[in-house]
Motif scaffolding. Structure first.
Motif, PDB file in Angstrom:
ATOM      1  N   PRO A   7      18.341 -34.469  10.790  1.00  0.00           N
ATOM      2  CA  PRO A   7      18.536 -35.918  10.934  1.00  0.00           C
ATOM      3  C   PRO A   7      17.497 -36.721  10.142  1.00  0.00           C
ATOM      4  CG  PRO A   7      18.742 -34.855  13.064  1.00  0.00           C
ATOM      5  CD  PRO A   7      18.253 -33.812  12.097  1.00  0.00           C
ATOM      6  N   GLU A   8      16.271 -36.221  10.079  1.00  0.00           N
ATOM      7  CA  GLU A   8      15.211 -36.909   9.341  1.00  0.00           C
ATOM      8  C   GLU A   8      15.512 -36.949   7.843  1.00  0.00           C
ATOM      9  OE1 GLU A   8      14.018 -35.631  13.217  1.00  0.00           O
ATOM     10  OE2 GLU A   8      14.635 -34.349  11.551  1.00  0.00           O
ATOM     11  N   GLU A   9      16.036 -35.848   7.308  1.00  0.00           N
ATOM     12  CA  GLU A   9      16.407 -35.823   5.883  1.00  0.00           C
ATOM     13  C   GLU A   9      17.559 -36.785   5.603  1.00  0.00           C
ATOM     14  OE1 GLU A   9      15.481 -31.282   4.457  1.00  0.00           O
ATOM     15  OE2 GLU A   9      17.092 -31.583   5.940  1.00  0.00           O
ATOM     16  N   LEU A  10      18.517 -36.852   6.518  1.00  0.00           N
ATOM     17  CA  LEU A  10      19.637 -37.775   6.355  1.00  0.00           C
ATOM     18  C   LEU A  10      19.162 -39.224   6.418  1.00  0.00           C
ATOM     19  CD1 LEU A  10      22.270 -35.900   8.536  1.00  0.00           C
ATOM     20  CD2 LEU A  10      22.363 -36.238   6.048  1.00  0.00           C
ATOM     21  N   THR A  11      18.230 -39.514   7.315  1.00  0.00           N
ATOM     22  CA  THR A  11      17.670 -40.856   7.415  1.00  0.00           C
ATOM     23  C   THR A  11      16.963 -41.241   6.123  1.00  0.00           C
ATOM     24  OG1 THR A  11      17.406 -40.704   9.808  1.00  0.00           O
ATOM     25  CG2 THR A  11      16.035 -42.334   8.669  1.00  0.00           C
ATOM     26  N   GLY A  25      20.794 -46.561   7.509  1.00  0.00           N
ATOM     27  CA  GLY A  25      19.818 -45.479   7.586  1.00  0.00           C
ATOM     28  C   GLY A  25      19.753 -44.797   8.939  1.00  0.00           C
ATOM     29  N   LEU A  26      20.894 -44.617   9.582  1.00  0.00           N
ATOM     30  CA  LEU A  26      20.948 -44.010  10.915  1.00  0.00           C
ATOM     31  C   LEU A  26      21.245 -42.512  10.800  1.00  0.00           C
ATOM     32  CD1 LEU A  26      23.032 -46.827  12.646  1.00  0.00           C
ATOM     33  CD2 LEU A  26      20.539 -46.571  12.563  1.00  0.00           C
ATOM     34  N   GLY A  27      20.255 -41.762  10.385  1.00  0.00           N
ATOM     35  CA  GLY A  27      20.416 -40.333  10.132  1.00  0.00           C
ATOM     36  C   GLY A  27      20.853 -39.525  11.337  1.00  0.00           C
ATOM     37  N   GLN A  28      20.387 -39.891  12.513  1.00  0.00           N
ATOM     38  CA  GLN A  28      20.778 -39.137  13.709  1.00  0.00           C
ATOM     39  C   GLN A  28      22.274 -39.268  13.956  1.00  0.00           C
ATOM     40  OE1 GLN A  28      18.512 -37.157  15.704  1.00  0.00           O
ATOM     41  NE2 GLN A  28      20.539 -36.347  16.248  1.00  0.00           N
ATOM     42  N   TYR A  29      22.827 -40.466  13.760  1.00  0.00           N
ATOM     43  CA  TYR A  29      24.278 -40.672  13.940  1.00  0.00           C
ATOM     44  C   TYR A  29      25.063 -39.874  12.896  1.00  0.00           C
ATOM     45  CZ  TYR A  29      28.812 -42.884  14.507  1.00  0.00           C
ATOM     46  OH  TYR A  29      30.153 -43.101  14.716  1.00  0.00           O
ATOM     47  N   ILE A  30      24.592 -39.906  11.668  1.00  0.00           N
ATOM     48  CA  ILE A  30      25.257 -39.148  10.600  1.00  0.00           C
ATOM     49  C   ILE A  30      25.264 -37.663  10.969  1.00  0.00           C
ATOM     50  CG2 ILE A  30      25.171 -38.493   8.161  1.00  0.00           C
ATOM     51  CD1 ILE A  30      23.694 -41.261   7.736  1.00  0.00           C
ATOM     52  N   TYR A  31      24.138 -37.185  11.428  1.00  0.00           N
ATOM     53  CA  TYR A  31      24.005 -35.784  11.836  1.00  0.00           C
ATOM     54  C   TYR A  31      24.931 -35.462  13.012  1.00  0.00           C
ATOM     55  CZ  TYR A  31      21.685 -31.469  13.368  1.00  0.00           C
ATOM     56  OH  TYR A  31      21.420 -30.172  13.729  1.00  0.00           O
ATOM     57  N   ASP A  32      24.916 -36.304  14.019  1.00  0.00           N
ATOM     58  CA  ASP A  32      25.698 -36.062  15.231  1.00  0.00           C
ATOM     59  C   ASP A  32      27.207 -36.094  14.993  1.00  0.00           C
ATOM     60  OD1 ASP A  32      23.343 -35.803  16.674  1.00  0.00           O
ATOM     61  OD2 ASP A  32      23.438 -37.848  17.498  1.00  0.00           O
ATOM     62  N   THR A  33      27.661 -36.829  13.982  1.00  0.00           N
ATOM     63  CA  THR A  33      29.092 -36.940  13.712  1.00  0.00           C
ATOM     64  C   THR A  33      29.562 -35.981  12.626  1.00  0.00           C
ATOM     65  OG1 THR A  33      28.695 -38.796  12.198  1.00  0.00           O
ATOM     66  CG2 THR A  33      29.259 -39.330  14.506  1.00  0.00           C
ATOM     67  N   HIS A  34      28.654 -35.129  12.148  1.00  0.00           N
ATOM     68  CA  HIS A  34      28.989 -34.066  11.196  1.00  0.00           C
ATOM     69  C   HIS A  34      29.165 -32.789  12.025  1.00  0.00           C
ATOM     70  CE1 HIS A  34      28.085 -32.466   6.889  1.00  0.00           C
ATOM     71  NE2 HIS A  34      29.031 -31.760   7.463  1.00  0.00           N
ATOM     72  N   HIS A  35      30.345 -32.205  11.982  1.00  0.00           N
ATOM     73  CA  HIS A  35      30.623 -31.040  12.836  1.00  0.00           C
ATOM     74  C   HIS A  35      29.561 -29.967  12.621  1.00  0.00           C
ATOM     75  CE1 HIS A  35      32.679 -27.616  14.665  1.00  0.00           C
ATOM     76  NE2 HIS A  35      33.385 -28.536  15.337  1.00  0.00           N
ATOM     77  N   GLN A  36      29.076 -29.400  13.719  1.00  0.00           N
ATOM     78  CA  GLN A  36      27.972 -28.429  13.664  1.00  0.00           C
ATOM     79  C   GLN A  36      28.275 -27.219  12.792  1.00  0.00           C
ATOM     80  OE1 GLN A  36      27.176 -27.232  17.665  1.00  0.00           O
ATOM     81  NE2 GLN A  36      29.177 -26.299  17.965  1.00  0.00           N
ATOM     82  N   ASP A  37      29.539 -26.833  12.651  1.00  0.00           N
ATOM     83  CA  ASP A  37      29.884 -25.678  11.817  1.00  0.00           C
ATOM     84  C   ASP A  37      29.814 -25.986  10.329  1.00  0.00           C
ATOM     85  OD1 ASP A  37      30.337 -24.328  14.186  1.00  0.00           O
ATOM     86  OD2 ASP A  37      32.528 -24.443  14.058  1.00  0.00           O
TER      87      ASP A  37
END
Length: 136
Positions: free
Chosen positions: A44-48, A25-37
């Motif tokens: 990140p909260e939704e991903l978590t 449940g590490l949404g911030q990591y998932i977000y950070d490793t998904h290319h911004q484009d």
């Protein structure tokens, strides 16, 4: 990698770390490793929240390749919902940007679902019955 002390050196390494991030449940990591484009408007909260509401139980890497600054990883990831095992199959695309690998997008194959009997071996591979493991 989740703590920022190491970075993935291959697309497969990044994909495995992203699966683990979904598991924990590490949404911030998932977000950070998904290319911004390629992120869209997801936060990140939704991903978590999404990751924590899913009972991930198995990952199978089928193939991975890397060609210069791009790579692909084909995998199957399984999760449990009620008494069913759901498996999705994806070929993920990755790019190397400023020395770091990022997930961009993927080609999803049809999801497969199957009913799990509580007395059969748990699909997570623990070797115990499902009712004593992931179905408890």
């Amino acid at each position: 990698m989740h703590q920022g002390k190491e970075v993935a050196t291959t697309p497969e390494q990044l994909m495995r770390s992203r699966y683990s991030a979904y598991y924990f449940g590490l949404g911030q990591y998932i977000y950070d490793t998904h290319h911004q484009d390629f992120r869209g408007s997801v936060s990140p909260e939704e991903l978590t929240a999404s990751a924590k509401s899913t009972r991930w139980c198995h990952l199978e890497v089928i193939a991975s390749s890397q060609h210069g600054t791009s790579g692909t990883v084909e995998f199957k990831a399984s999760f449990i919902d009620k008494d069913k095992l759901h498996t999705f199959h994806e070929v993920s695309n990755f790019i190397l940007d400023n020395g770091s690998w990022f997930y961009t997008d993927g080609d999803f194959k049809p999801k497969v679902s199957q009913k799990i009997n509580r007395n059969q071996a748990c699909p997570c591979g623990s070797g115990t019955k499902a009712k004593r493991c992931c179905f408890s």
